[in-house]
Design a protein around this motif. Structure first.
Motif, PDB file in Angstrom:
ATOM      1  N   ILE A   1       3.811   8.640  -0.530  1.00  0.00           N
ATOM      2  CA  ILE A   1       4.988   9.118  -1.258  1.00  0.00           C
ATOM      3  C   ILE A   1       4.801   8.946  -2.762  1.00  0.00           C
ATOM      4  CG2 ILE A   1       6.568   8.638   0.648  1.00  0.00           C
ATOM      5  CD1 ILE A   1       7.439   6.106  -0.863  1.00  0.00           C
ATOM      6  N   PRO A   2       5.435   9.793  -3.576  1.00  0.00           N
ATOM      7  CA  PRO A   2       5.358   9.643  -5.039  1.00  0.00           C
ATOM      8  C   PRO A   2       5.861   8.263  -5.480  1.00  0.00           C
ATOM      9  CG  PRO A   2       6.330  11.757  -4.438  1.00  0.00           C
ATOM     10  CD  PRO A   2       6.217  10.975  -3.169  1.00  0.00           C
ATOM     11  N   GLN A   3       5.128   7.651  -6.403  1.00  0.00           N
ATOM     12  CA  GLN A   3       5.439   6.281  -6.824  1.00  0.00           C
ATOM     13  C   GLN A   3       6.591   6.203  -7.828  1.00  0.00           C
ATOM     14  OE1 GLN A   3       3.120   3.361  -5.660  1.00  0.00           O
ATOM     15  NE2 GLN A   3       3.362   4.993  -4.160  1.00  0.00           N
TER      16      GLN A   3
ATOM     17  N   THR B   1       3.853  12.855   8.507  1.00  0.00           N
ATOM     18  CA  THR B   1       3.272  11.514   8.438  1.00  0.00           C
ATOM     19  C   THR B   1       2.375  11.358   7.219  1.00  0.00           C
ATOM     20  OG1 THR B   1       3.332  11.308  10.852  1.00  0.00           O
ATOM     21  CG2 THR B   1       1.867   9.815   9.669  1.00  0.00           C
ATOM     22  N   LYS B   2       1.555  12.378   6.954  1.00  0.00           N
ATOM     23  CA  LYS B   2       0.653  12.316   5.795  1.00  0.00           C
ATOM     24  C   LYS B   2       1.441  12.196   4.494  1.00  0.00           C
ATOM     25  CE  LYS B   2      -3.226  14.728   3.602  1.00  0.00           C
ATOM     26  NZ  LYS B   2      -4.117  15.919   3.639  1.00  0.00           N
ATOM     27  N   PHE B   3       2.541  12.932   4.390  1.00  0.00           N
ATOM     28  CA  PHE B   3       3.352  12.856   3.170  1.00  0.00           C
ATOM     29  C   PHE B   3       3.972  11.466   3.021  1.00  0.00           C
ATOM     30  CE2 PHE B   3       7.638  13.017   1.330  1.00  0.00           C
ATOM     31  CZ  PHE B   3       7.314  13.382   0.029  1.00  0.00           C
ATOM     32  N   LEU B   4       4.519  10.926   4.122  1.00  0.00           N
ATOM     33  CA  LEU B   4       5.201   9.629   4.065  1.00  0.00           C
ATOM     34  C   LEU B   4       4.239   8.473   3.805  1.00  0.00           C
ATOM     35  CD1 LEU B   4       7.787  10.079   6.963  1.00  0.00           C
ATOM     36  CD2 LEU B   4       8.224  10.146   4.502  1.00  0.00           C
TER      37      LEU B   4
ATOM     38  N   GLY C   1       0.801  -1.207   0.000  1.00  0.00           N
ATOM     39  CA  GLY C   1       0.000   0.000   0.000  1.00  0.00           C
ATOM     40  C   GLY C   1       0.837   1.261   0.000  1.00  0.00           C
ATOM     41  N   CYS C   2       2.149   1.077   0.094  1.00  0.00           N
ATOM     42  CA  CYS C   2       3.071   2.223   0.066  1.00  0.00           C
ATOM     43  C   CYS C   2       3.895   2.209  -1.215  1.00  0.00           C
ATOM     44  CB  CYS C   2       3.992   2.171   1.287  1.00  0.00           C
ATOM     45  SG  CYS C   2       5.272   3.446   1.317  1.00  0.00           S
ATOM     46  N   LEU C   3       4.399   1.028  -1.584  1.00  0.00           N
ATOM     47  CA  LEU C   3       5.197   0.873  -2.797  1.00  0.00           C
ATOM     48  C   LEU C   3       4.400   0.139  -3.867  1.00  0.00           C
ATOM     49  CD1 LEU C   3       8.581  -0.321  -1.202  1.00  0.00           C
ATOM     50  CD2 LEU C   3       7.990   1.996  -1.933  1.00  0.00           C
ATOM     51  N   PRO C   4       4.631   0.426  -5.141  1.00  0.00           N
ATOM     52  CA  PRO C   4       3.965  -0.327  -6.215  1.00  0.00           C
ATOM     53  C   PRO C   4       4.445  -1.778  -6.231  1.00  0.00           C
ATOM     54  CG  PRO C   4       5.638   1.120  -7.125  1.00  0.00           C
ATOM     55  CD  PRO C   4       5.521   1.472  -5.669  1.00  0.00           C
TER      56      PRO C   4
ATOM     57  N   PHE D   1      15.797  -0.432   6.213  1.00  0.00           N
ATOM     58  CA  PHE D   1      16.579   0.349   5.259  1.00  0.00           C
ATOM     59  C   PHE D   1      15.715   0.962   4.157  1.00  0.00           C
ATOM     60  CE2 PHE D   1      19.667  -2.556   7.202  1.00  0.00           C
ATOM     61  CZ  PHE D   1      20.547  -1.610   7.710  1.00  0.00           C
ATOM     62  N   VAL D   2      14.588   0.326   3.836  1.00  0.00           N
ATOM     63  CA  VAL D   2      13.651   0.946   2.893  1.00  0.00           C
ATOM     64  C   VAL D   2      13.069   2.211   3.524  1.00  0.00           C
ATOM     65  CG1 VAL D   2      11.496   0.684   1.618  1.00  0.00           C
ATOM     66  CG2 VAL D   2      13.091  -1.237   1.753  1.00  0.00           C
ATOM     67  N   ALA D   3      12.702   2.109   4.807  1.00  0.00           N
ATOM     68  CA  ALA D   3      12.167   3.273   5.513  1.00  0.00           C
ATOM     69  C   ALA D   3      13.204   4.398   5.586  1.00  0.00           C
ATOM     70  CB  ALA D   3      11.718   2.873   6.918  1.00  0.00           C
ATOM     71  N   VAL D   4      14.449   4.026   5.910  1.00  0.00           N
ATOM     72  CA  VAL D   4      15.529   5.027   5.979  1.00  0.00           C
ATOM     73  C   VAL D   4      15.726   5.697   4.625  1.00  0.00           C
ATOM     74  CG1 VAL D   4      18.023   5.341   6.263  1.00  0.00           C
ATOM     75  CG2 VAL D   4      16.741   3.958   7.912  1.00  0.00           C
ATOM     76  N   GLU D   5      15.730   4.895   3.563  1.00  0.00           N
ATOM     77  CA  GLU D   5      15.971   5.448   2.229  1.00  0.00           C
ATOM     78  C   GLU D   5      14.827   6.341   1.776  1.00  0.00           C
ATOM     79  OE1 GLU D   5      17.774   6.785  -0.804  1.00  0.00           O
ATOM     80  OE2 GLU D   5      18.819   5.404   0.540  1.00  0.00           O
ATOM     81  N   ILE D   6      13.604   6.035   2.188  1.00  0.00           N
ATOM     82  CA  ILE D   6      12.474   6.916   1.872  1.00  0.00           C
ATOM     83  C   ILE D   6      12.718   8.296   2.472  1.00  0.00           C
ATOM     84  CG2 ILE D   6      10.048   7.382   2.432  1.00  0.00           C
ATOM     85  CD1 ILE D   6       9.497   4.403   2.024  1.00  0.00           C
ATOM     86  N   LEU D   7      13.165   8.325   3.732  1.00  0.00           N
ATOM     87  CA  LEU D   7      13.450   9.617   4.382  1.00  0.00           C
ATOM     88  C   LEU D   7      14.597  10.338   3.683  1.00  0.00           C
ATOM     89  CD1 LEU D   7      12.102  10.905   6.923  1.00  0.00           C
ATOM     90  CD2 LEU D   7      11.553   8.508   6.611  1.00  0.00           C
ATOM     91  N   LEU D   8      15.639   9.602   3.305  1.00  0.00           N
ATOM     92  CA  LEU D   8      16.792  10.223   2.642  1.00  0.00           C
ATOM     93  C   LEU D   8      16.410  10.765   1.266  1.00  0.00           C
ATOM     94  CD1 LEU D   8      19.604   7.642   3.534  1.00  0.00           C
ATOM     95  CD2 LEU D   8      19.162   9.860   4.622  1.00  0.00           C
ATOM     96  N   THR D   9      15.593   9.998   0.545  1.00  0.00           N
ATOM     97  CA  THR D   9      15.192  10.414  -0.801  1.00  0.00           C
ATOM     98  C   THR D   9      14.352  11.690  -0.773  1.00  0.00           C
ATOM     99  OG1 THR D   9      15.235   8.136  -1.622  1.00  0.00           O
ATOM    100  CG2 THR D   9      13.900   9.714  -2.862  1.00  0.00           C
ATOM    101  N   PHE D  10      13.473  11.789   0.222  1.00  0.00           N
ATOM    102  CA  PHE D  10      12.579  12.949   0.304  1.00  0.00           C
ATOM    103  C   PHE D  10      13.004  13.897   1.427  1.00  0.00           C
ATOM    104  CE2 PHE D  10       9.936   9.495  -1.511  1.00  0.00           C
ATOM    105  CZ  PHE D  10       9.701  10.073  -2.762  1.00  0.00           C
ATOM    106  N   LYS D  11      14.297  13.956   1.681  1.00  0.00           N
ATOM    107  CA  LYS D  11      14.821  14.786   2.767  1.00  0.00           C
ATOM    108  C   LYS D  11      14.402  16.248   2.630  1.00  0.00           C
ATOM    109  CE  LYS D  11      19.143  16.533   4.739  1.00  0.00           C
ATOM    110  NZ  LYS D  11      20.619  16.422   4.773  1.00  0.00           N
TER     111      LYS D  11
END
Length: 247
Positions: free
Chosen positions: A220-222, A214-217, A167-170, A191-201
């Protein structure tokens, strides 16, 4: 030229012409031809490489214990598994833990809880602590921002660690993550969670409330998903090492 050097040459060649997975697919097909499947080698393969889609369901079922290692038993065991599924689903409906309106992901969770004797309890997930640890190593300033906004305890941990990013990733990206989870490496989720934060820092640092972050995370853009998963796997290898094929 030795056999190993020939294999390495072919791997480099295939990768250059856009057929990176050819050698890996051949190796997997060899493993799947054994009369008794070697679950340890399949597990190691799944952690090192993405599984070809045509073999993913079979490998997952064997690694999860749904199917036995022996090929000749697969048809009969699958028949028993389907009967088992219907029995467990009926039991959950009788005790009113699920209904026809219950989301499928929750149904599967309840089935697992019933079979493992944990139905009355909510399973504990210690992964948020590990998430903060690795995010701090990668970008301490970003973690500080989350804490200053009181967002750290309110991040979508259920979506990440209970639903394993369903429901978060395609689906195409999700399958690569679940290859690692099914083969026993739940830490990839961190590490997927960490990378999501790093990507959308930049986006996260611009938000100043826990609710907005929280709403943004949660949505997230697919279009960045494949890159996020690839970088997350690199982070996983960086901090946890690369699995080695057993001999």
């Amino acid at each position: 030229m030795t056999e190993d050097s020939q294999r390495n040459f072919r791997s480099v060649y295939y990768e250059k012409v856009g057929f990176r997975g050819v050698e890996e697919k051949k190796s997997l097909e060899i493993l799947l031809k054994d009369d008794r499947l070697d679950t340890e080698k399949l597990c190691t393969f799944s952690q090192r490489f993405p599984l070809p889609s045509m073999y993913r369901a079979l490998v997952w079922k064997v690694l999860l214990g749904i199917l036995p290692p022996h090929h000749e038993s697969h048809a009969k065991v699958m028949m028993y598994r389907k009967e088992q599924y219907l029995d467990v689903l009926h039991a959950l409906k009788v005790v009113r833990f699920v209904s026809d309106a219950t989301p499928q992901a929750e149904v599967y969770l309840r089935m697992y809880q019933l079979e493992s004797g944990k139905l009355p309890r909510s399973p504990s997930f210690p992964l948020p602590k590990a998430f903060e640890q690795y995010l701090n190593l990668e970008d301490g300033r970003l973690l500080t921002h989350l804490k200053m906004c009181s967002a750290a305890p309110k991040l979508p941990y259920d979506l990440w660690f209970k639903r394993c990013f369903a429901g978060c990733l395609p689906e195409s990206s999700l399958q690569r993550v679940w290859d690692k989870v099914v083969s026993g490496s739940c830490k990839i989720l961190v590490f997927v969670a960490v990378e999501i934060l790093l990507t959308f820092k930049i986006k996260v640092m611009a938000l100043n409330s826990a609710e907005k972050i929280t709403k943004f995370l949660e949505n997230i853009p697919q279009d960045s998903s494949d890159a996020i998963v690839s970088k997350a796997i690199d982070l996983w290898h960086k901090h946890c090492g690369t699995p080695v094929h057993s001999s």
